[in-house]
Design a protein around this motif. Structure first.
Motif, PDB file in Angstrom:
ATOM      1  N   THR A  17      -6.334  20.964 -25.856  1.00  0.00           N
ATOM      2  CA  THR A  17      -7.574  21.651 -25.477  1.00  0.00           C
ATOM      3  C   THR A  17      -8.429  20.783 -24.563  1.00  0.00           C
ATOM      4  N   PHE A  18      -9.029  21.436 -23.566  1.00  0.00           N
ATOM      5  CA  PHE A  18     -10.034  20.769 -22.725  1.00  0.00           C
ATOM      6  C   PHE A  18     -11.233  21.704 -22.590  1.00  0.00           C
ATOM      7  N   SER A  19     -12.438  21.135 -22.719  1.00  0.00           N
ATOM      8  CA  SER A  19     -13.644  21.958 -22.586  1.00  0.00           C
ATOM      9  C   SER A  19     -14.734  21.178 -21.867  1.00  0.00           C
ATOM     10  N   GLU A  20     -15.631  21.938 -21.243  1.00  0.00           N
ATOM     11  CA  GLU A  20     -16.776  21.344 -20.552  1.00  0.00           C
ATOM     12  C   GLU A  20     -17.994  22.211 -20.830  1.00  0.00           C
ATOM     13  N   THR A  21     -19.120  21.549 -21.119  1.00  0.00           N
ATOM     14  CA  THR A  21     -20.377  22.253 -21.364  1.00  0.00           C
ATOM     15  C   THR A  21     -21.449  21.687 -20.451  1.00  0.00           C
ATOM     16  N   GLU A  22     -22.098  22.573 -19.698  1.00  0.00           N
ATOM     17  CA  GLU A  22     -23.186  22.181 -18.812  1.00  0.00           C
ATOM     18  C   GLU A  22     -24.453  22.889 -19.278  1.00  0.00           C
ATOM     19  N   THR A  23     -25.491  22.101 -19.543  1.00  0.00           N
ATOM     20  CA  THR A  23     -26.761  22.644 -20.038  1.00  0.00           C
ATOM     21  C   THR A  23     -27.840  22.461 -18.989  1.00  0.00           C
ATOM     22  N   ASP A  24     -28.449  23.572 -18.612  1.00  0.00           N
ATOM     23  CA  ASP A  24     -29.599  23.550 -17.702  1.00  0.00           C
ATOM     24  C   ASP A  24     -30.842  23.873 -18.518  1.00  0.00           C
ATOM     25  N   SER A  25     -31.826  22.987 -18.427  1.00  0.00           N
ATOM     26  CA  SER A  25     -33.065  23.155 -19.184  1.00  0.00           C
ATOM     27  C   SER A  25     -34.252  23.151 -18.238  1.00  0.00           C
ATOM     28  N   ASN A  26     -35.345  23.769 -18.650  1.00  0.00           N
ATOM     29  CA  ASN A  26     -36.562  23.705 -17.833  1.00  0.00           C
ATOM     30  C   ASN A  26     -37.245  22.346 -17.941  1.00  0.00           C
ATOM     31  N   ILE A  27     -36.697  21.463 -18.805  1.00  0.00           N
ATOM     32  CA  ILE A  27     -37.168  20.080 -18.922  1.00  0.00           C
ATOM     33  C   ILE A  27     -35.984  19.194 -18.546  1.00  0.00           C
ATOM     34  N   ILE A  28     -36.122  18.395 -17.481  1.00  0.00           N
ATOM     35  CA  ILE A  28     -34.978  17.685 -16.922  1.00  0.00           C
ATOM     36  C   ILE A  28     -34.326  16.741 -17.926  1.00  0.00           C
ATOM     37  N   ASN A  29     -35.099  16.237 -18.894  1.00  0.00           N
ATOM     38  CA  ASN A  29     -34.534  15.309 -19.865  1.00  0.00           C
ATOM     39  C   ASN A  29     -33.457  15.954 -20.742  1.00  0.00           C
ATOM     40  N   PHE A  30     -33.291  17.280 -20.632  1.00  0.00           N
ATOM     41  CA  PHE A  30     -32.293  17.960 -21.456  1.00  0.00           C
ATOM     42  C   PHE A  30     -31.170  18.563 -20.622  1.00  0.00           C
ATOM     43  N   ASP A  31     -31.126  18.272 -19.298  1.00  0.00           N
ATOM     44  CA  ASP A  31     -30.008  18.707 -18.457  1.00  0.00           C
ATOM     45  C   ASP A  31     -28.833  17.768 -18.697  1.00  0.00           C
ATOM     46  N   THR A  32     -27.755  18.287 -19.248  1.00  0.00           N
ATOM     47  CA  THR A  32     -26.619  17.431 -19.595  1.00  0.00           C
ATOM     48  C   THR A  32     -25.300  18.108 -19.252  1.00  0.00           C
ATOM     49  N   THR A  33     -24.267  17.273 -19.121  1.00  0.00           N
ATOM     50  CA  THR A  33     -22.888  17.747 -18.978  1.00  0.00           C
ATOM     51  C   THR A  33     -22.011  16.942 -19.923  1.00  0.00           C
ATOM     52  N   THR A  34     -21.280  17.617 -20.769  1.00  0.00           N
ATOM     53  CA  THR A  34     -20.366  16.950 -21.697  1.00  0.00           C
ATOM     54  C   THR A  34     -18.967  17.543 -21.545  1.00  0.00           C
ATOM     55  N   ARG A  35     -17.965  16.727 -21.824  1.00  0.00           N
ATOM     56  CA  ARG A  35     -16.575  17.173 -21.741  1.00  0.00           C
ATOM     57  C   ARG A  35     -15.818  16.662 -22.964  1.00  0.00           C
ATOM     58  N   ASP A  36     -14.778  17.390 -23.316  1.00  0.00           N
ATOM     59  CA  ASP A  36     -13.967  17.004 -24.469  1.00  0.00           C
ATOM     60  C   ASP A  36     -12.516  17.399 -24.218  1.00  0.00           C
ATOM     61  N   ALA A  37     -11.604  16.480 -24.488  1.00  0.00           N
ATOM     62  CA  ALA A  37     -10.166  16.764 -24.389  1.00  0.00           C
ATOM     63  C   ALA A  37      -9.515  16.237 -25.661  1.00  0.00           C
ATOM     64  N   ASN A  38      -8.643  17.036 -26.255  1.00  0.00           N
ATOM     65  CA  ASN A  38      -8.022  16.602 -27.502  1.00  0.00           C
ATOM     66  C   ASN A  38      -6.660  17.228 -27.703  1.00  0.00           C
ATOM     67  N   VAL A  39      -5.911  16.601 -28.591  1.00  0.00           N
ATOM     68  CA  VAL A  39      -4.620  17.117 -29.061  1.00  0.00           C
ATOM     69  C   VAL A  39      -4.723  17.241 -30.578  1.00  0.00           C
ATOM     70  N   ALA A  40      -4.403  18.417 -31.108  1.00  0.00           N
ATOM     71  CA  ALA A  40      -4.550  18.668 -32.545  1.00  0.00           C
ATOM     72  C   ALA A  40      -3.220  19.093 -33.141  1.00  0.00           C
ATOM     73  N   LEU A  41      -2.932  18.580 -34.314  1.00  0.00           N
ATOM     74  CA  LEU A  41      -1.758  18.969 -35.106  1.00  0.00           C
ATOM     75  C   LEU A  41      -2.252  19.621 -36.389  1.00  0.00           C
ATOM     76  N   THR A  42      -1.692  20.774 -36.736  1.00  0.00           N
ATOM     77  CA  THR A  42      -2.134  21.496 -37.936  1.00  0.00           C
ATOM     78  C   THR A  42      -0.920  21.933 -38.745  1.00  0.00           C
ATOM     79  N   TRP A  43      -0.932  21.588 -40.025  1.00  0.00           N
ATOM     80  CA  TRP A  43       0.120  22.006 -40.949  1.00  0.00           C
ATOM     81  C   TRP A  43      -0.454  23.057 -41.898  1.00  0.00           C
ATOM     82  N   VAL A  44       0.264  24.142 -42.101  1.00  0.00           N
ATOM     83  CA  VAL A  44      -0.134  25.187 -43.048  1.00  0.00           C
ATOM     84  C   VAL A  44       1.022  25.393 -44.021  1.00  0.00           C
ATOM     85  N   PHE A  45       0.748  25.283 -45.314  1.00  0.00           N
ATOM     86  CA  PHE A  45       1.829  25.446 -46.299  1.00  0.00           C
ATOM     87  C   PHE A  45       1.257  25.896 -47.632  1.00  0.00           C
TER      88      PHE A  45
END
Length: 549
Positions: A521-549
């Protein structure tokens, strides 16, 4: 009349082409074919091969494929249907020839709905060569176009006037399947079997329906009948035997499901440092401070879950559920971001309809310190669920309690509403997943009281039997009731856009406790705020393993 003539010509043409490689030739009066002759290819049939003066023909109990072809050419379609109805029980080498001729004759009797169900059944359970499968798929479209268009209510009224009419009942069954009317479909299939207890199509559809609805006793009885029926194809009997073994394991009302997961990932700007280089989120809840440059952090996340279901012995399947899930997320260097989430849930589910009510307790620790506890009561109502998609609504009330003195102003209630859907317009090639949510949070102070509106669209597409790709686009708008004067005199408003792309792999078949499901998975979040101190860009990339039993 014109439609029937076109159907007759189309089906007859497909069958005639299919018999170019038929495995036996015989005179109309033959009742058995020697093996050496049966192995020889036959020439295509046409009207000239049948002496019209010999029509009508008399077909005995044991009918060769040659006799059936001749009767078909004499347009004795009802006789051919009666003679070849046990096409499943013959030598597999000639099964497709008999099946094709049976389908063509059935269509020409006007039983278009039963013909469609027969072709779909054959595509699922009969071992076919690619060219044979292609011919059956051609028949599907021809027959679908020939079925008269009518609503479920209109068909139901027609069936009331003629309940023994198999064709009308199958037309009603197809309409009920399309509309997701499982109760009505069960009654229709049972009615077919009441007047025709040997109808293998109705048996198969009813067993599949009972499994889907969770009616395990009825499904088990249906599967036992299929396994014992000598006229059923071996492929279907083997599948029925496998399902029967699984149902016997599920006979107990108690079901336990265990989940284990491990995720390794990289987060860009996990401190949510703004364009100004300042951060407020990282100093949660603290004051605005200079956080410096953006950093990249690697993290590990583990998941353990245990879910329990107790099935209630009602005619409409219902169940009591419970579960415990624990998630731990550790960053490489940022100990303040270390998080643990524990969720305890209890619920009551109406399995056949998809409705449910639930209670969830969530406990969150941040940086090894208790951050918050929340208590949520909610429910889900399924409005629509059929082959094309589904639409459900949800409502919930959450009481949030923040633990420390510095965060206590965030304590309050949250009220949520949501709509969630799925739409499959292309037969599984692409599935669209729209989602809308609205959450109103009432905290002790205005700057922490929010209105959050989120809308998203997901798209999922199978790549092959193991891999699935997905893309999700999500927009979140957040308004607050008042300003945080320690930061700005303005009342903060945020507009966040997130996009996520994922590729998922799983081994075909039921969940496997040895082979995990894999997600990249890869994701990106861009936040625009009316207050510049809260304008941010974050990204995340990961590999996940899931076992169901």
């Amino acid at each position: 009349m014109k439609r029937s003539s076109i159907l007759l010509f189309g089906i007859f043409f497909i069958v005639v082409c299919g018999y170019v490689n038929a495995q036996e030739t015989s005179a109309p009066q033959e009742t058995a074919i020697p093996e050496e002759i049966a192995a020889e290819p036959a020439a295509p049939i046409n009207q000239e091969q049948v002496v019209l003066e010999d029509c009508p023909m008399t077909l005995g109990e044991q009918v060769s494929i040659g006799q059936a072809k001749s009767a078909f050419a004499c347009r004795q379609f009802d006789d051919v249907v009666r003679a070849l109805r046990d096409w499943n029980s013959v030598d597999p080498k000639e099964r497709f020839d008999r099946l094709s001729l049976y389908i063509a004759a059935l269509a020409n009797t006007g039983s278009h709905a039963e013909t469609l169900v027969t072709v779909r059944y054959a595509l699922r359970f009969v071992r076919l060569q690619p060219e044979q499968m292609g011919k059956l798929q051609q028949m599907v479209q021809v027959v679908v176009n020939a079925i008269p268009k009518a609503t479920e209510d209109d068909l139901f009224l027609e069936v009331l006037m003629d309940p023994e009419n198999t064709e009308l009942n199958f037309r009603l069954a197809l309409a009920q399947t399309a509309m997701g009317n499982t109760k009505g479909l069960s009654a229709t299939l049972s009615r077919i079997l009441l007047y025709d207890e040997e109808n293998y199509l109705a048996k198969d559809m009813l067993s599949q329906l009972n499994i889907a609805r969770g009616n395990l006793p009825e499904a088990e009885a249906d599967l036992r009948r299929i396994v014992a029926d000598p006229t059923i194809p071996e492929q279907e009997k083997a599948q029925a035997a496998s399902l029967l073994a699984q149902l016997e394991d599920l006979r107990s009302p108690h079901t336990w499901t265990k989940i284990a997961g491990y995720t390794w990932g990289r987060a860009d700007n996990p401190l949510s440092i703004s364009e100004s280089g300042n951060s407020l989120v990282a100093a949660f809840p603290g004051t605005l401070f200079d956080a410096g440059e953006e950093v990249t952090e690697y993290y590990e996340q583990s998941l353990l879950g245990l879910n329990y279901q107790y099935a209630l012995a009602y005619q409409d399947p219902q169940a009591i559920t419970g579960g415990l899930t624990i998630i731990n997320k550790d960053f490489q260097t940022q100990a303040a971001l270390r998080m643990r989430i524990a969720l305890l849930s209890l619920g009551y589910n109406w399995l056949a309809t998809g409705d449910s009510v639930s209670f969830t307790l969530t406990d969150v620790d941040l940086g090894r310190v208790s951050l918050s506890k929340s208590y949520k009561v909610g429910g889900v109502k399924m409005f629509v669920r059929n082959q094309k998609g589904s639409l459900s609504g949800s409502a919930d009330v959450t009481h949030n309690v923040f633990q420390s003195a510095s965060t206590s102003n965030k304590t309050g209630n949250a009220y949520g509403l949501g709509l969630k859907g799925s739409y499959d317009p292309f037969g599984g090639k692409v599935i669209f997943l729209p989602n809308l949510t609205y959450v109103l949070t009432e905290a002790k102070v205005d700057q922490d009281s929010t209105d959050v509106f989120t809308y998203s669209l997901g798209m999922s597409a199978p790549i092959n039997a193991q891999w699935t790709g997905s893309l999700t686009l999500k927009e979140t708008e957040t308004d607050r009731d008042g300003p945080d004067t320690t930061v700005s005199e303005l009342t903060r408003k945020d507009d966040s856009f997130n996009w996520t792309v994922a590729f998922n792999w799983r081994k075909p078949g039921p969940p496997n406790k040895k082979v995990p499901m894999v997600a990249v998975t890869f994701s990106e979040t861009e936040t625009d705020s009316n207050i510049i101190n809260f304008d941010t860009t974050t990204r995340d990339a990961n590999v996940a393993l899931t076992w169901v039993f």
